[in-house]
Design a protein around this motif. Structure first.
Motif, mmCIF file in Angstrom:
data_model
loop_
_atom_site.group_PDB
_atom_site.id
_atom_site.type_symbol
_atom_site.label_atom_id
_atom_site.label_comp_id
_atom_site.label_asym_id
_atom_site.label_seq_id
_atom_site.Cartn_x
_atom_site.Cartn_y
_atom_site.Cartn_z
ATOM 1 N N SER A 1 -9.601 8.062 -14.106
ATOM 2 C CA SER A 1 -8.681 6.992 -13.747
ATOM 3 C C SER A 1 -7.535 7.678 -12.726
ATOM 4 O O SER A 1 -7.092 8.627 -13.200
ATOM 5 C CB SER A 1 -7.906 6.631 -15.096
ATOM 6 N N ARG B 1 -15.127 9.093 -17.353
ATOM 7 C CA ARG B 1 -14.751 8.330 -16.386
ATOM 8 C C ARG B 1 -13.304 9.059 -15.604
ATOM 9 O O ARG B 1 -12.704 9.522 -16.680
ATOM 10 C CB ARG B 1 -14.599 7.026 -16.120
ATOM 11 N N TYR C 1 -7.292 2.566 -9.816
ATOM 12 C CA TYR C 1 -8.729 2.096 -10.377
ATOM 13 C C TYR C 1 -9.134 3.194 -11.394
ATOM 14 O O TYR C 1 -8.800 4.065 -11.411
ATOM 15 C CB TYR C 1 -9.836 2.150 -9.566
ATOM 16 N N SER C 2 -9.372 2.489 -12.460
ATOM 17 C CA SER C 2 -9.547 3.262 -13.943
ATOM 18 C C SER C 2 -11.503 3.865 -14.585
ATOM 19 O O SER C 2 -11.248 4.132 -15.381
ATOM 20 C CB SER C 2 -9.022 2.649 -15.063
ATOM 21 N N ASN C 3 -12.052 3.447 -13.265
ATOM 22 C CA ASN C 3 -13.353 3.612 -13.989
ATOM 23 C C ASN C 3 -14.207 4.331 -12.846
ATOM 24 O O ASN C 3 -15.388 3.851 -12.229
ATOM 25 C CB ASN C 3 -14.108 2.326 -14.041
#
Length: 211
Positions: A50, A48, A95-97
């Motif tokens: 981030s 992902r 946002y981290s995803n």
């Protein structure tokens, strides 16, 4: 005179509020990390992106970010932002995803992040993403040798509900893993994390039990 002072105070308060609400959003930089998350010793990582924008304006008014990769045209949008202040009193929104579709790697290269506030005003800032694509095929046993150059090991300690209790260097009194419980009695699991290239690449090893 008291009435005049009261009116002046109210007027000043209104001016401050109007000034804040009319300020143009401003972002000085973007902190990006490609996170490789290893669920088990045998599994390939989930990956992902981030992203957090360093806000120079009122970050509490941040409402949305759009992220665009200029090489591939891939675009993400997020309105469920996390807003945090760090120890240096820097304000971040992000946002981290962010994830790609199955089988598609996180694109490298130049990106643009468009930051929008509650009044739908925008500012744009470029940033770059780079990492070693070989990490997609790596396993926990490959670490730390799979990473060339400067790297740092950190520990992430969690309670039984998965809440992060600690993230940092292994303490001197943690000569074995069980001694983490001396400092965090409610700790349940921990992960070894490898940070590379100025924290732009983070590799999180599988959870290990402390019980």
């Amino acid at each position: 005179m008291k009435h005049l002072l009261s009116l002046a105070a109210v007027f000043c308060g209104i001016c401050v509020l109007v000034s804040c609400s009319n300020s143009v959003p401003s972002v000085s930089s973007v902190s990006s990390s490609v996170v490789f998350d290893y669920a088990s010793e045998d599994a390939q990582p989930s990956v992902r992106l981030s992203l957090f924008a360093l806000a120079e304006s009122d970050f509490l008014r941040a409402s949305k970010i759009n992220v665009y990769n200029e090489n591939t045209g891939l675009e993400w949008e997020c309105s469920s932002l996390r807003k945090i202040s760090d120890e240096g009193k820097n304000n971040w929104a992000g946002y981290s995803n962010f994830v790609s579709s199955d089988g598609v790697q996180i694109p490298k290269g130049r990106y643009s992040l468009v930051y929008e506030d509650a009044s739908e005003r925008e500012c744009e800032v470029p940033f770059y993403v780079n990492y070693d694509s070989a990490l997609y095929e790596s396993r926990p046993k490959d670490f730390p040798g799979v990473l060339s150059g400067n790297r740092m090991q950190r520990l992430a300690v969690y309670d039984k509900d998965g809440m992060l209790l600690y993230f940092g260097e292994r303490k001197n009194n943690w000569s074995d893993d069980k001694k983490i419980l001396l400092d965090f009695a409610n700790a349940d699991t921990f992960r070894i994390c490898w940070l590379y290239a100025g924290n732009t690449v983070i590799c999180m090893m599988p959870y290990q039990s402390l019980k």
